[in-house]
Design an enzyme around this catalytic site. Structure first.
Site, PDB file in Angstrom:
ATOM      1  N   ASP A 270       0.970  -1.214   0.090  1.00  0.00           N
ATOM      2  CA  ASP A 270      -0.111   0.128  -0.093  1.00  0.00           C
ATOM      3  C   ASP A 270       0.908   1.283   0.016  1.00  0.00           C
ATOM      4  OD1 ASP A 270      -2.726   1.070   0.284  1.00  0.00           O
ATOM      5  OD2 ASP A 270      -1.796   1.922   2.290  1.00  0.00           O
TER       6      ASP A 270
ATOM      7  N   GLU B 226       1.596  -0.222  -4.908  1.00  0.00           N
ATOM      8  CA  GLU B 226       0.710   0.632  -5.619  1.00  0.00           C
ATOM      9  C   GLU B 226       1.547   2.093  -5.693  1.00  0.00           C
ATOM     10  OE1 GLU B 226      -3.104   3.150  -3.798  1.00  0.00           O
ATOM     11  OE2 GLU B 226      -1.561   2.661  -2.461  1.00  0.00           O
TER      12      GLU B 226
END
Ligand code: GLC
Length: 533
Positions: A218, A276
């Site tokens: 993330d 990401e």
């Protein structure tokens, strides 16, 4: 398996993730086995047969670690445990082994940029004085002005409002501020602190030792912060970070963190990480997937491109260029839990659906790894939810001006004629309400219908897995009429044609393997794509 992508890469069989189809599960919204209106791990395990039938190679689970759920799991209070809402470690182990039995890999979301405010470290930091070791694990700073009542710098949070929140010191006086690039419940970790570095390694090993095949990192372009946390002149900000235009993200020190992650993964054969990475500049993007950093990086160009042959082609060329310079593998994704569902993005209704079908064929024709978001195989549109149903922190943080991402997170309709459509036991109130008209979009309604979105997904995934025409890492573009494009996989020879105009167009010579809409007199219809061999 195809040939190595880059002369400097070692030869040998290609790793599994290079051409894998990943399926993103948003666990809250996938399947609810215990009847509390929220999806869970046992629910996912019950549906593995469906996922096998669909034909995906790997699962990516959005966070299932312990969390008070201020950002639905992206605020982690214990990264080495499962949140009771989703199950427990035994349920996770059972899911992993059941998936492995069906030859599916399991990857998990990891959130290294921040913790929850309920993480033990944050409680310790609040109880400790300014300048303490406990506060050094986060970014605590004194405020500006005589009484320190102004935030330490002018950074905004991605979710709206300032990126700083002031704490009350243990003696009850207004105190220091802490940095949170996202919600106030998500304090940013200080990646220059040795505890932070060591703890992520511990977390990686904890899950790898349990048989996890990889991680989605993330905010992989976050974590490292610039020296001195300087003020910035802010213009319009999108999700894609323009290098040098946003001091919060893409700081060079982040690459040392990714090298550390890679070192751990290298000790576990066949594991991988995908980052990401909302970074616009191709060269900067490529740095994240150098051979000693992450295996894959999400490229969001395709998810941002309008349904226009020129824009889609540009997005494809961009994504290929970004990885080519470092010998990396391209990735393709049309949607995820953070963006508007593709059917809606492309215009909703029949047009939106036709275009989403076409774009699926484009995406699956390309070399590299593909990430599908749960529900896209059913052609689910974004849902216009009533104000009082909204749960995304963005809604509150923006002062009710931005509705946030809940529209893309409504639970999956499995079967039956009314909500909750088999997602939860009958009569259960689901965490987001499900539209009654989804009775036509359930898995049950689509499974046997050869014209359904689900059938297109199944057929396309099967062909992609089995046909030799999908080999090769390069593509060549054909000359095409305006509003159309065609490319060919250089190795296997598959041709993909896209028509984004309002009129039918003729196809190049070849046998049609699959088309997203029936041909009309041998022509490719408007808003359609086809595969030829
Ligand atoms: C990532 C996630 C998003 C989350 C944010 C903060 O962008 O995809 O859902 O809100 O990070 O963790």
């Amino acid at each position: 398996m195809s040939e190595p992508r880059h002369p400097d890469l070692p030869s040998g069989p290609a790793p599994w993730w290079r051409e894998a189809v990943f399926y993103q599960i948003y666990p809250r919204s996938f399947a609810d086995a215990n009847g509390d209106g929220v999806g869970d791990l046992d629910g996912i395990r019950d549906k593995l047969g469906y996922l096998e039938l669909l034909g995906v190679d790997a699962l990516w689970l959005s966070p299932v670690m312990r969390s008070p759920m201020a950002d639905h799991g992206y605020d982690v209070s214990d990264p080495r445990d499962i949140d009771p809402l989703f199950g427990d470690l035994a349920a996770m182990d059972a899911l992993v082994s059941a998936a492995h039995e069906r030859h599916m890999k399991v990857t998990m979301d990891l959130v290294p940029n921040h913790t929850s405010v309920e993480h033990a470290w944050f409680a310790e930091a609040l109880a400790a004085p300014p300048g303490s070791a406990a506060r050094d694990r986060y970014h605590f700073r004194d405020g500006i002005g005589d009484d320190g009542s102004e935030p330490p710098n002018n950074w905004p949070s991605v979710f709206g409002g300032p990126a700083w929140t002031r704490v009350t010191e243990p003696d009850g006086t207004p105190g220091q501020w802490y940095l949170h690039l996202f919600a106030p419940e998500q304090p940013d970790l200080n990646w220059e602190n040795a505890d932070v570095v060591a703890d992520l390694e511990k977390t990686l090993r904890f899950w790898l030792d349990r048989g996890i095949d990889g991680f989605r990192i993330d905010v992989a372009h976050g974590m490292a912060k610039p020296e001195g946390l300087p003020d910035h002149d802010w213009g319009e900000q999108g999700l894609l970070t323009d290098t040098d235009a946003d001091p919060r993200f893409d700081n060079p020190a982040v690459h040392g963190i990714h090298r550390g992650i890679r070192k751990v993964l290298d000790a576990y054969p066949d594991t991988m990480a995908v980052g990401e990475i909302w970074v616009r500049d191709n060269e900067r993007f490529g740095e994240y997937i150098r051979p000693d950093e992450l295996h894959l990086g999400f490229n969001f160009r395709l998810a941002e491109a309008a349904f226009s042959a020129d824009e889609v082609r540009e997005a494809i060329e961009n994504s290929l260029t970004a990885v080519a310079q470092v010998g990396g593998t391209p990735t393709w994704t049309l949607s995820n839990h953070d963006v508007v569902r593709e059917v809606t993005r492309y215009g909703d209704g029949e047009t939106g659906r036709a275009r989403a079908r076409a774009m699926l064929l484009v995406e699956l024709a390309l070399p590299g790894a593909v990430f599908l978001y749960n529900g896209s195989e059913l052609g689910l549109p974004g849902v216009d939810l009533p104000d009082d149903a909204l749960q995304d922190p963005v809604w509150e943080r923006s002062g009710h001006t931005e509705r946030g991402r809940d529209a893309s997170r409504v639970p999956i309709p499995w079967e039956g004629a009314q909500p909750p459509f088999g997602f939860s036991p009958p009569g259960t109130e689901t965490w987001l309400p499900m539209p009654a008209e989804w009775s036509a979009l359930t898995v049950e309604a689509q499974l046997e219908d050869m014209t359904s979105m689900l059938s297109l997904y199944r057929t396309a995934l099967e062909l992609r897995a089995l046909r030799p025409e999908f080999a090769g890492d390069e593509i060549d573009w054909y000359g095409s009429p305006p509003g159309c494009f065609a490319f060919r996989r250089r190795g296997g020879g598959l041709i993909c044609v896209l028509n984004t105009t309002d009129a039918a167009t003729s196809l190049p010579p070849g046998e049609v393997l699959l088309s997203s809409a029936p041909l009309a007199d041998g022509m490719l219809q408007a808003n359609a794509a086809a595969w030829l061999i």
